[in-house]
Design a protein around this motif. Structure first.
Motif, PDB file in Angstrom:
ATOM      1  N   GLY A   8       0.817  -1.207   0.000  1.00  0.00           N
ATOM      2  CA  GLY A   8       0.000   0.000   0.000  1.00  0.00           C
ATOM      3  C   GLY A   8       0.849   1.254   0.000  1.00  0.00           C
ATOM      4  N   ALA A   9       1.939   1.263   0.790  1.00  0.00           N
ATOM      5  CA  ALA A   9       2.834   2.417   0.813  1.00  0.00           C
ATOM      6  C   ALA A   9       3.502   2.614  -0.539  1.00  0.00           C
ATOM      7  N   ALA A  10       3.878   1.499  -1.190  1.00  0.00           N
ATOM      8  CA  ALA A  10       4.502   1.594  -2.513  1.00  0.00           C
ATOM      9  C   ALA A  10       3.520   2.159  -3.534  1.00  0.00           C
ATOM     10  N   ALA A  11       2.264   1.741  -3.442  1.00  0.00           N
ATOM     11  CA  ALA A  11       1.256   2.247  -4.374  1.00  0.00           C
ATOM     12  C   ALA A  11       1.025   3.738  -4.179  1.00  0.00           C
ATOM     13  N   LEU A  12       0.964   4.179  -2.920  1.00  0.00           N
ATOM     14  CA  LEU A  12       0.779   5.597  -2.645  1.00  0.00           C
ATOM     15  C   LEU A  12       1.962   6.421  -3.141  1.00  0.00           C
ATOM     16  N   ALA A  13       3.156   5.829  -3.079  1.00  0.00           N
ATOM     17  CA  ALA A  13       4.356   6.531  -3.532  1.00  0.00           C
ATOM     18  C   ALA A  13       4.542   6.437  -5.041  1.00  0.00           C
ATOM     19  N   GLY A  14       3.675   5.682  -5.708  1.00  0.00           N
ATOM     20  CA  GLY A  14       3.774   5.552  -7.151  1.00  0.00           C
ATOM     21  C   GLY A  14       4.900   4.653  -7.620  1.00  0.00           C
ATOM     22  N   GLU A  15       5.358   3.722  -6.761  1.00  0.00           N
ATOM     23  CA  GLU A  15       6.430   2.817  -7.159  1.00  0.00           C
ATOM     24  C   GLU A  15       5.884   1.734  -8.088  1.00  0.00           C
ATOM     25  N   PRO A  16       6.499   1.526  -9.229  1.00  0.00           N
ATOM     26  CA  PRO A  16       5.980   0.540 -10.189  1.00  0.00           C
ATOM     27  C   PRO A  16       6.298  -0.894  -9.758  1.00  0.00           C
ATOM     28  N   ILE A  17       5.479  -1.835 -10.224  1.00  0.00           N
ATOM     29  CA  ILE A  17       5.762  -3.250  -9.992  1.00  0.00           C
ATOM     30  C   ILE A  17       6.864  -3.677 -10.954  1.00  0.00           C
ATOM     31  N   PRO A  18       7.924  -4.317 -10.451  1.00  0.00           N
ATOM     32  CA  PRO A  18       9.019  -4.730 -11.340  1.00  0.00           C
ATOM     33  C   PRO A  18       8.554  -5.717 -12.404  1.00  0.00           C
ATOM     34  N   GLY A  19       9.340  -5.847 -13.460  1.00  0.00           N
ATOM     35  CA  GLY A  19       9.031  -6.780 -14.529  1.00  0.00           C
ATOM     36  C   GLY A  19       9.238  -8.223 -14.124  1.00  0.00           C
ATOM     37  N   ARG A  20       8.970  -9.131 -15.062  1.00  0.00           N
ATOM     38  CA  ARG A  20       9.029 -10.558 -14.753  1.00  0.00           C
ATOM     39  C   ARG A  20      10.420 -10.993 -14.297  1.00  0.00           C
ATOM     40  N   ARG A  21      11.452 -10.459 -14.940  1.00  0.00           N
ATOM     41  CA  ARG A  21      12.808 -10.876 -14.587  1.00  0.00           C
ATOM     42  C   ARG A  21      13.122 -10.494 -13.130  1.00  0.00           C
TER      43      ARG A  21
END
Length: 301
Positions: A46-59
């Protein structure tokens, strides 16, 4: 903040195995770890989403999840299991502080890194200290005895932690910390849930200690300590953070003595000094001008 952060971090981090020691009589260790990881993953995600941090790619996911499975799953499950079967909290904390030496051995054997003569001396000092600390436990001299398979399990947990730390040294060390923490807690939750089902132990007596232990684990260790170590690494450097970890085993042993009456015999104090001396020598060789996110993973490992 600069003055208070190191003291807060050492106090919180040293309480990790003391929390385990207080909690396992009231709840199955695998179950409480699974709850901890699920809640921590949710909070950090939730904190990452609020900070706008993207989800890393598959690798990157293919590295984050195994790292979390090793660090937050196998390592914690095995160490809490050992504590639940009599391993003193302070000694378990000491074994965790040996991670740099274990990583050095793995780097030599698996990655072909050079292993200088001084490194062999550091390794010998560290392992000699561990032998002195564990000997009374295995021979029933002056301390509560533990079964050899419990000691072996405790040592195996350090191998899992070292393996997870080596994964952290790769490219994922540059990913945002909140998202990394969420993913790695999710990986740990998978292992902890699987261990809970395999063990078939769903004990939870709802005593205050079980809820307090869960709250301290989630907010104190998984969220609070991680935030502090990231802040200190960015402002004070990973080397200073690593040096702080050397204060954790003695403080954990003191806390376990005050709270639970765990005692060490003189030879174990000597072993503590030798083991930590080996770690000090190993860490003083690694001084760099700047710290990366990979350094954070290694520091808190």
């Amino acid at each position: 903040m600069a003055a208070a952060a190191p003291f807060l971090f050492v106090l919180i981090w040293s309480s990790g195995f003391v929390v385990a020691r207080a909690t396992v009589p009231h709840a199955a260790p695998e179950l409480i770890l699974a709850a901890r990881m699920v809640m921590a993953a949710g909070l950090l995600g939730g904190a990452a989403a609020l900070a706008g941090e993207p989800i890393p790619g598959r690798r990157a996911l293919a590295s984050h999840l195994p790292a979390g499975m090793l660090l937050n799953g196998v390592y914690l499950c095995t160490s809490w299991w050992a504590i639940g079967r009599g391993m003193p909290a302070g000694i378990m904390a000491l074994l965790g502080a040996l991670q740099p030496l274990v990583v050095a051995i793995a780097s030599f054997g698996l990655l072909g890194e050079r292993f200088a003569a001084r490194a062999w001396i550091e390794l010998g000092i560290g392992l000699g200290g561990v032998s002195l600390v564990l000997a009374p436990l295995l021979t029933r001299i002056g301390a509560a005895a533990v079964a050899p398979f419990v000691a072996a399990g405790a040592m195996a947990s350090i191998l899992a932690m070292a393996a997870g730390t080596m994964i952290q040294r790769g490219s994922i060390g540059q990913d945002p910390m909140r998202m990394s923490g969420a993913l790695q807690n999710a990986g740990g939750a998978f292992v902890d849930l699987a261990a809970t089902v395999a063990e078939g132990n769903y004990r939870w007596d709802s005593a205050p200690e079980s809820w307090l232990g869960l709250g301290c684990s989630v907010l104190g260790l998984s969220v609070g300590a991680l935030s502090l170590v990231v802040w200190m690494t960015r402002h004070q450097g990973a080397t200073r953070v690593s040096a702080l970890l050397l204060l954790v085993p003695p403080l954990a042993a003191l806390e376990a003595w005050l709270l639970f009456g765990e005692r060490l015999v003189p030879v174990q104090f000597a072993g503590f000094a030798l083991a930590l001396g080996g770690v000090v020598l190993a860490r003083t060789r690694k001084v760099g001008p700047r710290a990366s996110s990979a350094d954070v993973g290694e520091a808190i490992g």
